[in-house]
Scaffold this active site. Structure first.
Site, PDB file in Angstrom:
ATOM      1  N   ASP A  88       0.864  -1.180   0.000  1.00 17.39           N
ATOM      2  CA  ASP A  88       0.000   0.000   0.000  1.00 17.39           C
ATOM      3  C   ASP A  88       0.898   1.227   0.000  1.00 17.39           C
ATOM      4  O   ASP A  88       1.713   1.410   0.911  1.00 17.39           O
ATOM      5  CB  ASP A  88      -0.898   0.021   1.239  1.00 17.39           C
ATOM      6  CG  ASP A  88      -1.980  -1.046   1.191  1.00 17.39           C
ATOM      7  OD1 ASP A  88      -2.299  -1.519   0.078  1.00 17.39           O
ATOM      8  OD2 ASP A  88      -2.510  -1.405   2.248  1.00 17.39           O
TER       9      ASP A  88
ATOM     10  N   ASP B 279     -13.617  -4.649  -1.861  1.00 18.52           N
ATOM     11  CA  ASP B 279     -13.484  -4.506  -0.410  1.00 18.52           C
ATOM     12  C   ASP B 279     -14.834  -4.845   0.205  1.00 18.52           C
ATOM     13  O   ASP B 279     -15.806  -4.102   0.019  1.00 18.52           O
ATOM     14  CB  ASP B 279     -13.073  -3.082  -0.038  1.00 18.52           C
ATOM     15  CG  ASP B 279     -11.699  -2.714  -0.584  1.00 18.52           C
ATOM     16  OD1 ASP B 279     -10.885  -3.638  -0.780  1.00 18.52           O
ATOM     17  OD2 ASP B 279     -11.450  -1.515  -0.812  1.00 18.52           O
TER      18      ASP B 279
END
Length: 257
Positions: free
Chosen positions: A11, A130
């Site tokens: 990330d 997600d």
């Protein structure tokens, strides 16, 4: 049978790798290209870069990270975060990315999935989902976007089936409930999606030990496992994980391949 894959996830925000818990509390985890090279040397099968800043300024930084990574590693890598056009996809593929991950932009403009698959091939288009378990007693998971801040109201299973129809060649499935907790993948979520689509599913969110990774494959039917905190904190190496999985008789590419 195709070999199962271990995929470190990086990330990226402001040119650095960060990690949080349940999508919040971010902390610095290192330089993205240095980590990419380390994981490649250790035997990672692929890499994933997710630009969680996704601003205009961050995009130029991400493109440079992609270029540097492409010059430094030979394993395939996926890039995602704020990509909302064919031009954006093209820019990152030209910089050296092998696949592009679409998340919020796929929900906002589902046609982007089909246009991307048509122009570049389904193998280039990954849709990231997600998912968060519903609080009500009814079963199922909702799809969230905007870094986990907005509930779309979409059902995760229905959305997974839809994006495959649109041309997605792979699904990156993150359990928001498990993200960064190191308490294990959501096996029910992973299995539900994996058994319902005809493309590979990458399990993401919650790996904390060797058994968690094994269970994602054995009980979640995942094609790949995304790893972040477990590797960034150097709790385990990719070689240790692969050796464990090989002893469990799973089909894994050895690190000395």
């Amino acid at each position: 049978m195709v070999a199962l894959r271990l995929i470190p996830c990086l990330d990226v925000a402001n040119g650095r790798v960060v990690k949080g818990v349940n999508f919040v509390g971010l902390r610095d985890a290192g330089d993205p290209v240095e980590l990419a090279c380390r994981y490649s040397r250790e035997g990672a099968d692929e890499l994933v870069f997710l630009d969680i800043a996704a601003s205009h300024e961050a995009r130029a930084t991400l493109v440079e990270i992609v270029r540097r990574t492409a010059e430094s590693v030979t394993i395939p890598f996926t890039v995602g975060g704020g990509i909302s056009s064919i031009e954006g996809i093209t820019e990152l593929l030209r910089a050296g990315a092998d696949k592009i991950s679409l998340n919020s932009s796929a929900v906002k403009d589902p046609g982007l999935v089909s246009r991307g698959a048509c122009q570049f091939g389904s193998q280039c288009i990954v849709v990231a989902i997600d998912a968060k378990r519903r609080l009500e007693e009814s079963s199922g998971w909702d799809v969230f976007v905007n870094g986990g801040r907005k509930n779309t109201g979409l059902d995760a299973l229905s959305w997974a089936r839809k994006v495959v129809e649109l041309g997605a060649g792979e699904i990156l499935l993150t359990s928001m409930d498990g993200d960064g907790t190191q308490k294990g993948y959501d096996l029910e979520l992973t299995k539900t999606i994996s058994q319902s689509v005809q493309v590979p599913v990458i399990a993401s969110g919650g790996a904390g030990c060797l058994e968690d990774v094994f269970e994602a494959f054995e009980y979640g039917n995942a094609s790949a496992a995304l790893l972040a905190s477990l590797l960034h904190d150097q709790d385990l190496t990719i070689e240790e994980i692969k050796n464990y999985l090989l002893k469990k008789n799973l089909i894994i590419r050895p690190t000395n391949y």
